[in-house]
Enzyme design. Structure first.
Site, PDB file in Angstrom:
ATOM      1  N   GLU A   1     -23.722 -38.912  43.985  1.00 14.79           N
ATOM      2  CA  GLU A   1     -22.916 -38.447  45.109  1.00 14.79           C
ATOM      3  C   GLU A   1     -22.543 -36.980  44.919  1.00 14.79           C
ATOM      4  O   GLU A   1     -22.621 -36.457  43.805  1.00 14.79           O
ATOM      5  CB  GLU A   1     -21.639 -39.292  45.187  1.00 14.79           C
ATOM      6  CG  GLU A   1     -21.891 -40.788  45.404  1.00 14.79           C
ATOM      7  CD  GLU A   1     -22.193 -41.140  46.856  1.00 14.79           C
ATOM      8  OE1 GLU A   1     -22.630 -40.258  47.623  1.00 14.79           O
ATOM      9  OE2 GLU A   1     -21.992 -42.313  47.226  1.00 14.79           O
TER      10      GLU A   1
ATOM     11  N   ASP B   1     -25.172 -37.638  52.984  1.00 14.28           N
ATOM     12  CA  ASP B   1     -24.385 -36.566  52.353  1.00 14.28           C
ATOM     13  C   ASP B   1     -25.203 -35.824  51.292  1.00 14.28           C
ATOM     14  O   ASP B   1     -24.660 -35.050  50.517  1.00 14.28           O
ATOM     15  CB  ASP B   1     -23.106 -37.149  51.724  1.00 14.28           C
ATOM     16  CG  ASP B   1     -23.409 -38.258  50.722  1.00 14.28           C
ATOM     17  OD1 ASP B   1     -24.610 -38.557  50.485  1.00 14.28           O
ATOM     18  OD2 ASP B   1     -22.453 -38.829  50.163  1.00 14.28           O
TER      19      ASP B   1
ATOM     20  N   ASP C   1     -31.516 -46.985  40.700  1.00 12.30           N
ATOM     21  CA  ASP C   1     -30.110 -47.392  40.651  1.00 12.30           C
ATOM     22  C   ASP C   1     -29.928 -48.887  40.897  1.00 12.30           C
ATOM     23  O   ASP C   1     -30.865 -49.590  41.301  1.00 12.30           O
ATOM     24  CB  ASP C   1     -29.284 -46.587  41.672  1.00 12.30           C
ATOM     25  CG  ASP C   1     -29.976 -46.452  43.031  1.00 12.30           C
ATOM     26  OD1 ASP C   1     -30.941 -47.203  43.276  1.00 12.30           O
ATOM     27  OD2 ASP C   1     -29.550 -45.629  43.841  1.00 12.30           O
TER      28      ASP C   1
ATOM     29  N   HIS D   1     -27.008 -37.345  48.885  1.00 12.40           N
ATOM     30  CA  HIS D   1     -27.144 -38.009  47.581  1.00 12.40           C
ATOM     31  C   HIS D   1     -28.569 -38.481  47.352  1.00 12.40           C
ATOM     32  O   HIS D   1     -29.308 -38.794  48.287  1.00 12.40           O
ATOM     33  CB  HIS D   1     -26.113 -39.131  47.387  1.00 12.40           C
ATOM     34  CG  HIS D   1     -26.314 -40.373  48.183  1.00 12.40           C
ATOM     35  ND1 HIS D   1     -25.520 -40.731  49.239  1.00 12.40           N
ATOM     36  CD2 HIS D   1     -27.217 -41.381  48.054  1.00 12.40           C
ATOM     37  CE1 HIS D   1     -25.912 -41.891  49.723  1.00 12.40           C
ATOM     38  NE2 HIS D   1     -26.956 -42.312  49.027  1.00 12.40           N
TER      39      HIS D   1
END
Ligand code: GLP
Length: 241
Positions: A143, A136, A67, A138
């Site tokens: 996400e 979380d 990313d 990811h």
């Protein structure tokens, strides 16, 4: 799924680096999918050490990173391009032409994401994908929420990810709000996936992702379905499993 327990961060980093070196030794012209974040830094350090000893050679390796922040130029110290150069590429004999990251300065998200998928396709896919995990769940910047079947796409970062990543920036307002990320589909197509996790802060999410239901609400949970998935964690991160 294979789980490897390491006693602490250094041991986790050595084990992960061992798996990556084995990949490079077995297939010197392999495609490595690489990750940023604090967790893999020790793995990269170890690889640099073994490179300096002459034990691992990156001359034929190609890399594709997961990313990049949308809008950040490469030269920005917080870009993932800079991160990868500071933490690995500048210290080993990797060919700069074989290093790939999404281009954050191409604001045409659709064109950039299509281009990145095409780069990966032309390389014949990823042999070994290294991942960290966000609080979380990811992976990359996938996400909670989006479907499992996406290729590279542009994401709006969640408040919790912005909060977690602000430590790398001068102030929270400087954290970009969007990123281009390899999608879950691409990650799942990697022939081998290696996820590193350390620290008590990751214990809950590790349990949820790898021992809970497979759901897009916990993006990493899909890795339970990958045919060659290895989780390397330290005692603290694996404490609840
Ligand atoms: C960022 C990266 C992820 C990484 C995550 C966790 O959001 N895009 O690839 O896994 O941070 O980072 P850390 O390893 O610092 O906990």
């Amino acid at each position: 799924m294979k789980i490897i327990r390491a006693k602490d961060y250094d041991a986790m980093s050595r084990k992960a680096a061992n798996i990556i070196s084995a990949q490079v030794i077995l297939k010197p012209d392999c495609v490595l999918g690489l990750a940023t974040g604090g967790t893999p830094v020790g793995t990269y350090k170890q690889l640099i050490e073994w490179y300096n000893k002459g034990d691992v050679d990156f001359s034929e390796v190609t890399t594709v990173n997961l990313d990049e922040y949308r809008g950040l130029p490469r030269e920005n110290e917080q870009s993932y391009w800079s991160f990868m150069h500071h933490n690995l590429f500048d210290h080993v004999n990797i060919d700069p032409n074989r290093v790939h990251l999404p281009d954050g300065t191409n604001l045409d998200a659709e064109a950039e994401c299509r281009h990145y998928d095409e780069v990966i396709r032309q390389l014949g896919g990823v042999d070994l994908q290294l991942l960290g995990i966000g609080g979380d769940g990811h992976i990359g910047f996938n996400e909670p929420g989006p479907a499992f079947d996406l290729g590279t796409h542009c994401v709006d970062l969640t408040e919790s990810t912005i909060e977690a990543n602000k430590r790398f920036f001068e102030k929270k307002e400087d954290v970009p709000r969007q990123a281009y990320t390899m999608g879950i589909k691409t990650i799942m197509q990697a022939r081998k996936v290696l996820l590193v996790a350390n620290g008590a802060g990751k214990a809950e999410i590790v349990k949820k992702a790898f021992f809970g239901p497979v759901t897009p609400e916990v993006p990493a949970s899909i890795l339970q379905m990958h045919p060659d998935f290895v989780l390397v964690g330290d005692e603290d991160a694996l404490a609840l499993i």
